[in-house]
Design an enzyme around this catalytic site. Sequence first.
Site, PDB file in Angstrom:
ATOM      1  N   ILE A 193      46.672  73.487  -5.026  1.00 26.20           N
ATOM      2  CA  ILE A 193      46.183  74.335  -6.117  1.00 26.20           C
ATOM      3  C   ILE A 193      46.330  73.611  -7.450  1.00 26.20           C
TER       4      ILE A 193
ATOM      5  N   ASP B 101      54.948  65.694 -11.220  1.00 21.31           N
ATOM      6  CA  ASP B 101      54.976  65.911  -9.769  1.00 21.31           C
ATOM      7  C   ASP B 101      55.900  64.875  -9.130  1.00 21.31           C
TER       8      ASP B 101
ATOM      9  N   THR C 293      56.019  64.675  -3.260  1.00 20.30           N
ATOM     10  CA  THR C 293      56.564  64.890  -1.919  1.00 20.30           C
ATOM     11  C   THR C 293      55.412  64.641  -0.947  1.00 20.30           C
TER      12      THR C 293
ATOM     13  N   ILE D  81      61.471  68.287 -10.686  1.00 27.30           N
ATOM     14  CA  ILE D  81      61.764  69.433 -11.569  1.00 27.30           C
ATOM     15  C   ILE D  81      63.227  69.853 -11.482  1.00 27.30           C
TER      16      ILE D  81
ATOM     17  N   LEU E 221      53.690  75.154 -10.958  1.00 27.74           N
ATOM     18  CA  LEU E 221      53.241  75.335  -9.569  1.00 27.74           C
ATOM     19  C   LEU E 221      54.095  74.566  -8.569  1.00 27.74           C
TER      20      LEU E 221
ATOM     21  N   ALA F  47      56.404  73.331  -5.928  1.00 30.99           N
ATOM     22  CA  ALA F  47      57.197  74.107  -4.980  1.00 30.99           C
ATOM     23  C   ALA F  47      57.099  73.480  -3.599  1.00 30.99           C
TER      24      ALA F  47
ATOM     25  N   THR G   3      53.568  83.961  -5.415  1.00 27.23           N
ATOM     26  CA  THR G   3      52.813  84.316  -4.212  1.00 27.23           C
ATOM     27  C   THR G   3      52.925  85.798  -3.878  1.00 27.23           C
ATOM     28  N   ASP G   4      51.946  86.293  -3.125  1.00 25.13           N
ATOM     29  CA  ASP G   4      52.033  87.692  -2.668  1.00 25.13           C
ATOM     30  C   ASP G   4      53.098  87.870  -1.593  1.00 25.13           C
ATOM     31  N   GLU G   5      53.609  86.750  -1.025  1.00 26.14           N
ATOM     32  CA  GLU G   5      54.569  86.873   0.078  1.00 26.14           C
ATOM     33  C   GLU G   5      55.889  87.491  -0.370  1.00 26.14           C
TER      34      GLU G   5
ATOM     35  N   TYR H  41      60.905  80.752   2.635  1.00 29.68           N
ATOM     36  CA  TYR H  41      59.953  80.410   1.563  1.00 29.68           C
ATOM     37  C   TYR H  41      59.783  81.584   0.608  1.00 29.68           C
TER      38      TYR H  41
ATOM     39  N   ALA I 252      61.584  84.207   0.220  1.00 29.75           N
ATOM     40  CA  ALA I 252      62.846  84.566  -0.448  1.00 29.75           C
ATOM     41  C   ALA I 252      63.084  83.647  -1.643  1.00 29.75           C
TER      42      ALA I 252
ATOM     43  N   LYS J 126      60.766  82.052  -3.390  1.00 27.96           N
ATOM     44  CA  LYS J 126      59.793  82.365  -4.453  1.00 27.96           C
ATOM     45  C   LYS J 126      60.193  83.666  -5.153  1.00 27.96           C
TER      46      LYS J 126
ATOM     47  N   GLY K  95      59.768  85.845  12.258  1.00 29.92           N
ATOM     48  CA  GLY K  95      59.646  86.705  11.071  1.00 29.92           C
ATOM     49  C   GLY K  95      58.231  86.789  10.519  1.00 29.92           C
TER      50      GLY K  95
HETATM   51  P1  NAD Z   1      51.413  72.234  -2.303  1.00 30.56           P
HETATM   52  O1  NAD Z   1      52.519  72.178  -1.302  1.00 30.56           O
HETATM   53  O2  NAD Z   1      50.055  71.782  -1.916  1.00 30.56           O
HETATM   54  O3  NAD Z   1      51.818  71.393  -3.611  1.00 30.56           O
HETATM   55  C1  NAD Z   1      53.091  71.453  -4.173  1.00 30.56           C
HETATM   56  C2  NAD Z   1      53.221  70.295  -5.151  1.00 30.56           C
HETATM   57  O4  NAD Z   1      54.536  70.366  -5.757  1.00 30.56           O
HETATM   58  C3  NAD Z   1      53.104  68.916  -4.504  1.00 30.56           C
HETATM   59  O5  NAD Z   1      52.255  68.096  -5.268  1.00 30.56           O
HETATM   60  C4  NAD Z   1      54.529  68.390  -4.527  1.00 30.56           C
HETATM   61  O6  NAD Z   1      54.613  66.975  -4.614  1.00 30.56           O
HETATM   62  C5  NAD Z   1      55.087  69.061  -5.773  1.00 30.56           C
HETATM   63  N1  NAD Z   1      56.552  69.187  -5.734  1.00 30.56           N
HETATM   64  C6  NAD Z   1      57.308  69.663  -4.715  1.00 30.56           C
HETATM   65  N2  NAD Z   1      58.617  69.596  -5.040  1.00 30.56           N
HETATM   66  C7  NAD Z   1      58.678  69.083  -6.297  1.00 30.56           C
HETATM   67  C8  NAD Z   1      59.748  68.786  -7.184  1.00 30.56           C
HETATM   68  N3  NAD Z   1      61.013  68.993  -6.826  1.00 30.56           N
HETATM   69  N4  NAD Z   1      59.463  68.288  -8.410  1.00 30.56           N
HETATM   70  C9  NAD Z   1      58.156  68.059  -8.787  1.00 30.56           C
HETATM   71  N5  NAD Z   1      57.121  68.305  -7.962  1.00 30.56           N
HETATM   72  C10 NAD Z   1      57.371  68.815  -6.746  1.00 30.56           C
HETATM   73  O7  NAD Z   1      51.401  73.736  -2.827  1.00 30.56           O
HETATM   74  P2  NAD Z   1      50.177  74.687  -3.190  1.00 30.56           P
HETATM   75  O8  NAD Z   1      49.687  75.314  -1.964  1.00 30.56           O
HETATM   76  O9  NAD Z   1      49.264  73.950  -4.068  1.00 30.56           O
HETATM   77  O10 NAD Z   1      50.942  75.808  -4.032  1.00 30.56           O
HETATM   78  C11 NAD Z   1      51.197  75.624  -5.410  1.00 30.56           C
HETATM   79  C12 NAD Z   1      51.969  76.826  -5.931  1.00 30.56           C
HETATM   80  O11 NAD Z   1      51.207  78.015  -5.717  1.00 30.56           O
HETATM   81  C13 NAD Z   1      53.298  77.058  -5.243  1.00 30.56           C
HETATM   82  O12 NAD Z   1      54.231  77.478  -6.199  1.00 30.56           O
HETATM   83  C14 NAD Z   1      53.019  78.156  -4.234  1.00 30.56           C
HETATM   84  O13 NAD Z   1      54.175  78.927  -3.991  1.00 30.56           O
HETATM   85  C15 NAD Z   1      51.969  78.955  -4.970  1.00 30.56           C
HETATM   86  N6  NAD Z   1      51.001  79.672  -4.122  1.00 30.56           N
HETATM   87  C16 NAD Z   1      50.332  79.025  -3.119  1.00 30.56           C
HETATM   88  C17 NAD Z   1      49.382  79.714  -2.381  1.00 30.56           C
HETATM   89  C18 NAD Z   1      48.595  79.044  -1.278  1.00 30.56           C
HETATM   90  O14 NAD Z   1      47.863  79.724  -0.549  1.00 30.56           O
HETATM   91  N7  NAD Z   1      48.689  77.733  -1.097  1.00 30.56           N
HETATM   92  C19 NAD Z   1      49.122  81.059  -2.652  1.00 30.56           C
HETATM   93  C20 NAD Z   1      49.835  81.684  -3.691  1.00 30.56           C
HETATM   94  C21 NAD Z   1      50.758  80.977  -4.419  1.00 30.56           C
HETATM   95  O1  DAU Z   2      49.975  84.406   0.866  1.00 29.52           O
HETATM   96  C1  DAU Z   2      50.163  83.276   0.079  1.00 29.52           C
HETATM   97  C2  DAU Z   2      50.802  82.180   0.910  1.00 29.52           C
HETATM   98  O2  DAU Z   2      49.825  81.731   1.823  1.00 29.52           O
HETATM   99  C3  DAU Z   2      51.334  81.036   0.070  1.00 29.52           C
HETATM  100  O3  DAU Z   2      52.354  81.508  -0.768  1.00 29.52           O
HETATM  101  C4  DAU Z   2      51.859  79.907   0.971  1.00 29.52           C
HETATM  102  O4  DAU Z   2      52.251  78.808   0.172  1.00 29.52           O
HETATM  103  C5  DAU Z   2      50.738  79.488   1.906  1.00 29.52           C
HETATM  104  O5  DAU Z   2      51.222  78.502   2.800  1.00 29.52           O
HETATM  105  C6  DAU Z   2      50.219  80.684   2.691  1.00 29.52           C
HETATM  106  O6  DAU Z   2      51.187  81.167   3.631  1.00 29.52           O
HETATM  107  P1  DAU Z   2      50.799  81.572   5.142  1.00 29.52           P
HETATM  108  O7  DAU Z   2      51.992  81.475   5.984  1.00 29.52           O
HETATM  109  O8  DAU Z   2      50.048  82.849   5.149  1.00 29.52           O
HETATM  110  O9  DAU Z   2      49.738  80.383   5.451  1.00 29.52           O
HETATM  111  P2  DAU Z   2      49.521  79.446   6.740  1.00 29.52           P
HETATM  112  O10 DAU Z   2      48.286  78.665   6.504  1.00 29.52           O
HETATM  113  O11 DAU Z   2      50.747  78.713   7.132  1.00 29.52           O
HETATM  114  O12 DAU Z   2      49.224  80.523   7.891  1.00 29.52           O
HETATM  115  C7  DAU Z   2      48.164  81.459   7.771  1.00 29.52           C
HETATM  116  C8  DAU Z   2      48.222  82.370   9.001  1.00 29.52           C
HETATM  117  O13 DAU Z   2      47.872  81.597  10.154  1.00 29.52           O
HETATM  118  C9  DAU Z   2      49.598  82.953   9.280  1.00 29.52           C
HETATM  119  O14 DAU Z   2      49.466  84.257   9.785  1.00 29.52           O
HETATM  120  C10 DAU Z   2      50.167  82.027  10.357  1.00 29.52           C
HETATM  121  C11 DAU Z   2      48.937  81.603  11.126  1.00 29.52           C
HETATM  122  N1  DAU Z   2      48.991  80.236  11.717  1.00 29.52           N
HETATM  123  C12 DAU Z   2      49.303  79.202  10.901  1.00 29.52           C
HETATM  124  C13 DAU Z   2      49.375  77.910  11.382  1.00 29.52           C
HETATM  125  C14 DAU Z   2      49.751  76.751  10.480  1.00 29.52           C
HETATM  126  C15 DAU Z   2      48.698  80.040  13.076  1.00 29.52           C
HETATM  127  O15 DAU Z   2      48.390  80.989  13.800  1.00 29.52           O
HETATM  128  N2  DAU Z   2      48.775  78.758  13.551  1.00 29.52           N
HETATM  129  C16 DAU Z   2      49.105  77.683  12.775  1.00 29.52           C
HETATM  130  O16 DAU Z   2      49.172  76.537  13.289  1.00 29.52           O
END
Ligand code: NAD
Ligand code: DAU
Length: 354
Positions: free
Chosen positions: A13, A34, A37, A61, A82, A84, A135-137, A161, A163, A165, A294
């Site tokens: 994102i 960044d 990682t 960070i 962002l 995390a 996140t909505d989680e 995760y 918890a 956030k 969970g």
């Molecule tokens: P991502 O895992 O793709 O990217 C995370 C980034 O943070 C990476 O570039 C990583 O190198 C950097 N990072 C990790 N630890 C760090 C540290 N200690 N210091 C500096 N940089 C560090 O994550 P994403 O999916 O892009 O999510 C970004 C943010 O949005 C997160 O806070 C996540 O909780 C939130 N979010 C994600 C989703 C989703 O669906 N992916 C949805 C809602 C909220």
């Molecule tokens: O809701 C926002 C969250 O969405 C973000 O905060 C998280 O960073 C992001 O990773 C995401 O979490 P989810 O656990 O919902 O996403 P994930 O892609 O891991 O899984 C989506 C759904 O698919 C979930 O119900 C688990 C399922 N799944 C996932 C994987 C990786 C499978 O069935 N098989 C898989 O291999």
Amino acid sequence: MKNILITGGAGFIGSHLVRLMVNKYPQYNIINLDKLTYAGNLENLKDIESYTNYQFVKGDICDYEFVMNLFREKSIDGVIHLAAESHVDRSIKDPFSFANTNVLGTLSLLQAAKNYWGESGREGFKGKLFYHVSTDEVYGSLEQDGTFFTEDTKYDPHSPYSASKAASDHFVRAYFDTYGLPIVISNCSNNYGSYQFPEKLIPLFINNICNNKPLPVYGKGENVRDWLYVEDHAIAIDLIFHKGKNGDTYNIGGFNEWRNIDLIKVMIKTVDRLLGRPEGSSETLITYVTDRAGHDLRYAIDSTKLHKELGWSPSLQFEEGIERTVAWYLNNKEWLNRVTSGDYQRYYEEMYKE
Ligand code: NAD
Ligand code: DAU
């Protein structure tokens, strides 16, 4: 505001947000902090890396002294946070790194913002903003009953995760209540789109379908997620950063719920069609595996507040978003191969060697 610190800008994102901000605001200096990682990949930002209003800084960070120096050196005016650890399955295996980055890392940024901006008393907070992307989680899990998460839903996280956030959200609000630090928080649903690390459901499954590998569906595939195109999330963040009310929370989501198994079938159909295979033939790759511990049953975001107060709505229908997303991964095999082989990390490790 002039100097904007975006943390985690090399991630999924974050890279979309950095791209949007450097293109839209030539008057801002965008500083991307960044740690790179496994989830951070500067190849996500190749198209904008030479922009004069963009700078990358490698750092952690969690390192308060480093962060404080960065605020001073770059005269930071605003933060969009962002960075995390973001993958639920990893949090189950290694909860400590989630507590460390998501909780202590957020705390270190908050403390630096408070100390740097507060050097001239509360007056120093004027025009400054700490935006925390969450996140909505944190709200837990819904039944299949048509209800939604609103901004008033009680926090009830279940995974390490979520918890971590939730804890970081509480710290952000505590800095607002205790020190008057200007903050805003958004809680978004599941994002999908280009440049997502292929451990998350959508890019993992697209990659596996292409390579005829099994598709590990957790449990019965009946869990529901609410999917939002990543560029729409970036647009919402930009809007909230500029127009959001100090101290407020905004939910972001597209009213777009899908049962995992139904979404997986859409991905299979789309990949098969685009690869010229008989449509749906890859359904044989579906493999039901042990459920995630969970595993939250259902997420669904009510983003009415963001729509009513700031006028945001998702720009893209899901059918178009998923088509674009599948096409992007098929057309960017090189990106996928470099990520899955680890080559992307070796290249940048060499470049940013300490
Ligand atoms: P991502 O895992 O793709 O990217 C995370 C980034 O943070 C990476 O570039 C990583 O190198 C950097 N990072 C990790 N630890 C760090 C540290 N200690 N210091 C500096 N940089 C560090 O994550 P994403 O999916 O892009 O999510 C970004 C943010 O949005 C997160 O806070 C996540 O909780 C939130 N979010 C994600 C989703 C989703 O669906 N992916 C949805 C809602 C909220
Ligand atoms: O809701 C926002 C969250 O969405 C973000 O905060 C998280 O960073 C992001 O990773 C995401 O979490 P989810 O656990 O919902 O996403 P994930 O892609 O891991 O899984 C989506 C759904 O698919 C979930 O119900 C688990 C399922 N799944 C996932 C994987 C990786 C499978 O069935 N098989 C898989 O291999």
